[in-house]
Scaffold this motif. Structure first.
Motif, PDB file in Angstrom:
ATOM      1  N   ALA A 158     -10.126   2.491  -2.746  1.00  0.00           N
ATOM      2  CA  ALA A 158      -9.194   1.457  -2.278  1.00  0.00           C
ATOM      3  C   ALA A 158      -9.005   1.534  -0.765  1.00  0.00           C
ATOM      4  O   ALA A 158      -9.018   0.496  -0.078  1.00  0.00           O
ATOM      5  N   LEU A 159      -8.806   2.733  -0.223  1.00  0.00           N
ATOM      6  CA  LEU A 159      -8.634   2.868   1.224  1.00  0.00           C
ATOM      7  C   LEU A 159      -9.881   2.401   1.969  1.00  0.00           C
ATOM      8  O   LEU A 159      -9.787   1.740   3.008  1.00  0.00           O
ATOM      9  N   THR A 160     -11.046   2.745   1.440  1.00  0.00           N
ATOM     10  CA  THR A 160     -12.297   2.340   2.078  1.00  0.00           C
ATOM     11  C   THR A 160     -12.426   0.822   2.091  1.00  0.00           C
ATOM     12  O   THR A 160     -12.817   0.223   3.107  1.00  0.00           O
ATOM     13  N   ARG A 161     -12.076   0.182   0.992  1.00  0.00           N
ATOM     14  CA  ARG A 161     -12.212  -1.273   0.897  1.00  0.00           C
ATOM     15  C   ARG A 161     -11.156  -1.980   1.750  1.00  0.00           C
ATOM     16  O   ARG A 161     -11.435  -3.033   2.343  1.00  0.00           O
ATOM     17  N   LEU A 162      -9.950  -1.423   1.840  1.00  0.00           N
ATOM     18  CA  LEU A 162      -8.936  -2.014   2.712  1.00  0.00           C
ATOM     19  C   LEU A 162      -9.361  -1.936   4.177  1.00  0.00           C
ATOM     20  O   LEU A 162      -9.072  -2.840   4.969  1.00  0.00           O
ATOM     21  N   ALA A 163     -10.057  -0.858   4.531  1.00  0.00           N
ATOM     22  CA  ALA A 163     -10.485  -0.667   5.922  1.00  0.00           C
ATOM     23  C   ALA A 163     -11.650  -1.560   6.302  1.00  0.00           C
ATOM     24  O   ALA A 163     -11.927  -1.739   7.494  1.00  0.00           O
ATOM     25  N   THR A 164     -12.338  -2.101   5.317  1.00  0.00           N
ATOM     26  CA  THR A 164     -13.508  -2.935   5.610  1.00  0.00           C
ATOM     27  C   THR A 164     -13.220  -4.413   5.378  1.00  0.00           C
ATOM     28  O   THR A 164     -14.132  -5.209   5.172  1.00  0.00           O
ATOM     29  N   SER A 165     -11.930  -4.762   5.423  1.00  0.00           N
ATOM     30  CA  SER A 165     -11.490  -6.163   5.406  1.00  0.00           C
ATOM     31  C   SER A 165     -11.806  -6.894   4.103  1.00  0.00           C
ATOM     32  O   SER A 165     -11.920  -8.125   4.094  1.00  0.00           O
ATOM     33  N   GLU A 166     -11.971  -6.173   3.007  1.00  0.00           N
ATOM     34  CA  GLU A 166     -12.077  -6.861   1.720  1.00  0.00           C
ATOM     35  C   GLU A 166     -10.716  -7.449   1.352  1.00  0.00           C
ATOM     36  O   GLU A 166      -9.681  -7.070   1.899  1.00  0.00           O
ATOM     37  N   SER A 167     -10.717  -8.372   0.414  1.00  0.00           N
ATOM     38  CA  SER A 167      -9.472  -9.005  -0.002  1.00  0.00           C
ATOM     39  C   SER A 167      -8.463  -7.957  -0.448  1.00  0.00           C
ATOM     40  O   SER A 167      -8.693  -7.228  -1.417  1.00  0.00           O
ATOM     41  N   ALA A 168      -7.331  -7.887   0.265  1.00  0.00           N
ATOM     42  CA  ALA A 168      -6.325  -6.883  -0.062  1.00  0.00           C
ATOM     43  C   ALA A 168      -5.783  -7.094  -1.473  1.00  0.00           C
ATOM     44  O   ALA A 168      -5.532  -6.128  -2.195  1.00  0.00           O
ATOM     45  N   GLN A 169      -5.603  -8.355  -1.868  1.00  0.00           N
ATOM     46  CA  GLN A 169      -5.051  -8.626  -3.193  1.00  0.00           C
ATOM     47  C   GLN A 169      -5.973  -8.107  -4.292  1.00  0.00           C
ATOM     48  O   GLN A 169      -5.520  -7.552  -5.289  1.00  0.00           O
ATOM     49  N   THR A 170      -7.281  -8.277  -4.101  1.00  0.00           N
ATOM     50  CA  THR A 170      -8.227  -7.761  -5.086  1.00  0.00           C
ATOM     51  C   THR A 170      -8.179  -6.239  -5.139  1.00  0.00           C
ATOM     52  O   THR A 170      -8.143  -5.637  -6.220  1.00  0.00           O
ATOM     53  N   VAL A 171      -8.153  -5.596  -3.979  1.00  0.00           N
ATOM     54  CA  VAL A 171      -8.106  -4.134  -3.911  1.00  0.00           C
ATOM     55  C   VAL A 171      -6.843  -3.618  -4.606  1.00  0.00           C
ATOM     56  O   VAL A 171      -6.895  -2.649  -5.381  1.00  0.00           O
ATOM     57  N   LEU A 172      -5.711  -4.260  -4.356  1.00  0.00           N
ATOM     58  CA  LEU A 172      -4.453  -3.811  -4.947  1.00  0.00           C
ATOM     59  C   LEU A 172      -4.456  -3.970  -6.460  1.00  0.00           C
ATOM     60  O   LEU A 172      -4.018  -3.077  -7.183  1.00  0.00           O
ATOM     61  N   ARG A 173      -4.961  -5.123  -6.956  1.00  0.00           N
ATOM     62  CA  ARG A 173      -4.978  -5.333  -8.407  1.00  0.00           C
ATOM     63  C   ARG A 173      -5.849  -4.297  -9.094  1.00  0.00           C
ATOM     64  O   ARG A 173      -5.495  -3.772 -10.154  1.00  0.00           O
ATOM     65  N   ILE A 174      -7.004  -4.004  -8.520  1.00  0.00           N
ATOM     66  CA  ILE A 174      -7.904  -3.020  -9.129  1.00  0.00           C
ATOM     67  C   ILE A 174      -7.240  -1.645  -9.163  1.00  0.00           C
ATOM     68  O   ILE A 174      -7.287  -0.934 -10.183  1.00  0.00           O
ATOM     69  N   PHE A 175      -6.575  -1.266  -8.073  1.00  0.00           N
ATOM     70  CA  PHE A 175      -5.940   0.056  -8.031  1.00  0.00           C
ATOM     71  C   PHE A 175      -4.739   0.116  -8.966  1.00  0.00           C
ATOM     72  O   PHE A 175      -4.534   1.126  -9.659  1.00  0.00           O
TER      73      PHE A 175
END
Length: 276
Positions: A158-175
């Motif tokens: 999740a931290l890696t994906r947030l740092a690479t500008s992926e959709s925050a909402q998608t990252v949060l839902r998955i986590f």
């Protein structure tokens, strides 16, 4: 020899060695850190971890809440960390991959080493609040010293994906869903809890926080979601705008249940910022 929390000596911070990418650490076969016991005293060394939160302890020290790969959340006293010359000041930062060691026999143990590992892109200002949201979820929903190696991997991801500008909402839902699964409170979203048959994409469901999905009725007050949304969440596919909206409402409902209705501080801040 282990040291008591009120002793003034700082934990040792080794010089940074070779840079190891945390993603590689989590993909390798998991292995226990070095552990030695003398009586009831336990010493842990070279354990991958992240600082979730810290607060002042006495005059010059900190209590640090660390999420570790093999031991879950642990509370550690970082002696002398508040002093201006402390080498720990620049090391014990959130969202930084660390290698930590500790010793002691009480719930509040003594930090003996902390080394920055490196290999991760720092979160920029727009992603920091989302990172703190993940940390608050872990603090609120994960018991101390309850190991979840899979969840540690999800956190790094999740931290890696947030740092690479992926959709925050998608990252949060998955986590969020991974956290509920890893802690054993999330049912299989692809199975109807009533008849144990597969969820139908065209069906309309509610999700019982304790049992899982079932067909919605007129009396239900829980968020209604399509079967497609549930199946998309299982496969981590958030490309459909309806899935994005329904999954957000569903996870908010499920998290509120497991948090006993107590709101998350970071969520309140995020809502306030959107109202500016």
């Amino acid at each position: 020899m282990s040291m008591s929390p009120d002793e003034s000596d700082e934990a040792v911070v080794p010089a940074t060695g070779s840079m190891e990418v945390p993603g590689n650490v989590t993909r390798e076969p998991l292995r226990r850190s070095s552990v030695s016991k003398q009586g009831a005293d336990t010493r842990i060394t070279e354990q991958p971890g992240f600082v979730l939160h810290s607060y002042v302890y006495r005059e010059s020290s900190l209590v640090v809440d660390v999420f570790t790969r093999d031991y879950g959340r642990v509370a550690l006293v970082a002696k002398g960390a508040k002093r201006p010359a402390s080498r720990l000041r620049g090391v014990l930062q959130t969202f930084q991959p660390l290698s930590v060691g500790w010793s002691g026999k009480s719930e509040l143990r003594t930090l003996t080493s902390a080394e920055w590992v490196g290999g991760m892109i720092p979160l920029d200002s727009s992603a920091l609040l989302y990172g703190f949201y993940l940390n608050e979820l872990l603090i609120r929903l994960l018991a101390r010293e309850d190991p979840h190696q899979g969840l540690f991997e999800q956190y790094v991801r999740a931290l890696t994906r947030l740092a690479t500008s992926e959709s925050a909402q998608t990252v949060l839902r998955i986590f969020e869903l991974a956290l509920l699964k890893e802690t054993g409170v999330a049912a299989d979203l692809s199975i109807n809890a009533k008849d144990r048959r597969p969820v139908e994409p065209e069906g309309i469901y509610v999700v019982d926080p304790e049992n899982g999905p079932r067909f919605a009725t007129l009396e239900d007050t829980a968020p209604r979601v399509s079967g497609k949304t549930l199946l998309d969440m299982v496969s981590e596919d958030y490309s459909d705008p309806q899935t994005q909206l329904q999954s957000k409402l569903l996870m908010r409902f499920l998290l509120s249940h497991h948090l006993n209705g107590v709101p998350l501080q970071t969520r309140k801040i995020l809502i306030d910022l959107r109202q500016l």
